[in-house]
Motif scaffolding. Sequence first.
Motif, PDB file in Angstrom:
ATOM      1  N   LEU A   1      36.804  44.310  48.540  1.00 56.89           N
ATOM      2  CA  LEU A   1      37.925  43.320  48.222  1.00 56.89           C
ATOM      3  C   LEU A   1      39.123  43.691  48.865  1.00 56.89           C
TER       4      LEU A   1
ATOM      5  N   GLN B   1      42.855  51.731  37.136  1.00 55.39           N
ATOM      6  CA  GLN B   1      43.855  50.791  37.096  1.00 55.39           C
ATOM      7  C   GLN B   1      45.027  50.541  38.113  1.00 55.39           C
ATOM      8  N   GLU B   2      45.275  51.411  38.685  1.00 54.96           N
ATOM      9  CA  GLU B   2      46.249  51.214  39.886  1.00 54.96           C
ATOM     10  C   GLU B   2      45.671  50.714  41.272  1.00 54.96           C
TER      11      GLU B   2
ATOM     12  N   LEU C   1      42.636  49.030  41.013  1.00 50.62           N
ATOM     13  CA  LEU C   1      42.615  47.695  40.772  1.00 50.62           C
ATOM     14  C   LEU C   1      43.720  46.516  40.977  1.00 50.62           C
ATOM     15  N   TYR C   2      44.803  47.062  40.703  1.00 53.55           N
ATOM     16  CA  TYR C   2      46.403  46.399  40.826  1.00 53.55           C
ATOM     17  C   TYR C   2      46.378  46.307  42.379  1.00 53.55           C
TER      18      TYR C   2
ATOM     19  N   THR D   1      44.547  46.511  44.781  1.00 49.24           N
ATOM     20  CA  THR D   1      43.585  45.723  45.458  1.00 49.24           C
ATOM     21  C   THR D   1      43.631  44.444  45.299  1.00 49.24           C
ATOM     22  N   PHE D   2      44.132  43.806  43.922  1.00 49.40           N
ATOM     23  CA  PHE D   2      44.240  42.500  43.588  1.00 49.40           C
ATOM     24  C   PHE D   2      45.435  41.972  44.081  1.00 49.40           C
TER      25      PHE D   2
ATOM     26  N   LEU E   1      28.919  42.435  43.422  1.00 48.97           N
ATOM     27  CA  LEU E   1      30.073  41.362  43.655  1.00 48.97           C
ATOM     28  C   LEU E   1      29.519  39.883  43.393  1.00 48.97           C
TER      29      LEU E   1
ATOM     30  N   SER F   1      29.272  39.178  39.257  1.00 47.33           N
ATOM     31  CA  SER F   1      30.030  39.861  38.350  1.00 47.33           C
ATOM     32  C   SER F   1      31.064  39.038  37.992  1.00 47.33           C
ATOM     33  N   GLY F   2      31.665  39.006  36.601  1.00 47.21           N
ATOM     34  CA  GLY F   2      32.577  38.144  35.858  1.00 47.21           C
ATOM     35  C   GLY F   2      33.775  39.075  35.733  1.00 47.21           C
ATOM     36  N   SER F   3      33.685  40.397  35.964  1.00 46.68           N
ATOM     37  CA  SER F   3      34.835  41.165  35.832  1.00 46.68           C
ATOM     38  C   SER F   3      34.683  42.186  36.748  1.00 46.68           C
ATOM     39  N   PHE F   4      35.725  43.103  36.839  1.00 43.14           N
ATOM     40  CA  PHE F   4      35.920  44.395  37.823  1.00 43.14           C
ATOM     41  C   PHE F   4      35.035  45.185  37.196  1.00 43.14           C
ATOM     42  N   ARG F   5      35.185  45.625  35.956  1.00 40.79           N
ATOM     43  CA  ARG F   5      34.241  46.474  35.276  1.00 40.79           C
ATOM     44  C   ARG F   5      32.953  46.288  35.450  1.00 40.79           C
TER      45      ARG F   5
END
Lengths: 276, 254
Positions: A30, A148-149, A151-152, A154-155, A206, A209-213
């Motif tokens: 990602l 969480q960090e 993910l943030y 990355t997004f 990927l 998937s509908g969510s990162f989790r």
Amino acid sequence: MLAYGFMQRAILAGLFIGLACAVLGIFLILRRDAMIGHGLAHVTFGAVALGLFLKVSPLLAALAVAVLCAFGVVKLRKKAGLYGDTAIGIFSSFGMATGVVLASLAGSFNVDLLSYLFGNILAIEMAEVLLAIILAMVVLFVIVLFYQELLYITFDPESAKTAGIHVTRLDSVIAILTAVTVVLGMKVVGLLLVAALLVIPSAAGLQVSGSFRQAVWLSSTIATCSIMTGLFVAFYWDLPASGTIVLSSLVIFVIFFSVRVMRRRKTSILKGFNNQ
Amino acid sequence: MALNVGKQPLVSVEEVFFSFGTAQVLVDVTFSIMPDDFLAIIGPNGSGKTTLLKIILGILRPVSGVVRLMGEDVKHFSRWERIGYVPQKATHIDPFFPASVREVVAMGLLSKKKFPRLVKHHDEKAIDEALERVNMRKLKNRRIGELSGGQQQRVFIARAIVNNPDILFLDEPTAGVDAEGQSQFYDTLDKLNRMHGITVVLITHDIGIITRHARKVACLNQRLVFHGTHEDFCSSAIVQEILRGDYHLVCHRH
């Protein structure tokens, strides 16, 4: 198959390493950074050759050099303003060139070097299994801790900065984790195929998937299935495990990719139907 | 202006200079943003609007000058939970990124968390409330890439306001959003500013936004050409000169 000690060791090490690769791989894909695994694998080739040449543990030499080069890639990108692929290209060429020169100079260790290139998980020793489990758990623990960090950044790395997140520091964390994971993956599928272990199970997860989790869980499951199927096929058909593991993950990827394409077609057909 | 008498500015930009190599981008920019403002920052392309915003938010460092957020130098600022930010490229997100609406809004909570920054079960209430404020709660479990541009932008606002910030910065938030989506988006911003008291700072190319929503305007053309009320802006000769050709001003009374 499970009665054999070498298979038990292979499954144990393979599953832990596969999980670390799958979870980390999602972030790399990602971040459009999937090729860093490939680049660090080339660097690791040089490091293994150096380890064999100096008669120190090739695994530890690979670990040290890969981590240093991962840092180097991050710094080159930030400070020298090089494109990501260029920085990776420079380090990977350096690693391969060093490996080739050292292999030629010593000559005697070419057989050992080949086992690192193509992997030989069925010959993994207990001490290596333990090291693999510990390192894989460290990788997974760090990812959970910074989940969480990561993910943030990355997004949306720019917004992550305004949340007080140290983006550059986390870039280094990801690079170091990748270096450790590449060295681990080297024992499972070899340096030539380690990037596949980092990319294919995550890429498959990927697709749907509908969510990162969900992506994390799905990619981990796919990695587990690939390792188990690959080892099973390798055992009963007497084939190299590195190839069968990667081919298994490729088959799963094709299945998930097809599911996504079919879903898309169905959605566009329904949209067209509703517009009529 | 009278409303802000006696209040401390939320943002102070003091004699800020910035350049990329030899190209000067910002020259001696000084102004303040007061609580409850709805400020639009406008200017021609390349006038330094986005750069200024990035300097205010500490993403870029000025060559010289100081930016203070809530009285604190941005270099040492730590109360990021008081700041909300909707970046320009929010409208250009990867449509295949596997993040649900809930996960995107949860990212906004990290600014107030200490290490390890984990989103826990009790955070769900704040996420739901933020989504409720932008009318997006029903789509909480949808993948962000499946939403329309306008819906995505409202999700990004939810992320920016999930900590109930004092000030919300938006950088051309409706680029690529259809007219209906834009209208709903600015109504949401109005509501946040008037009903919830959130200060709004908006970079825009859309002059219509200034006439319909903004109460203050800052016009940038490397230097700060104008900073004042919407009414003064409409009658400013220098602004008309700078914006000639790019904009057509139609002023409405708020």
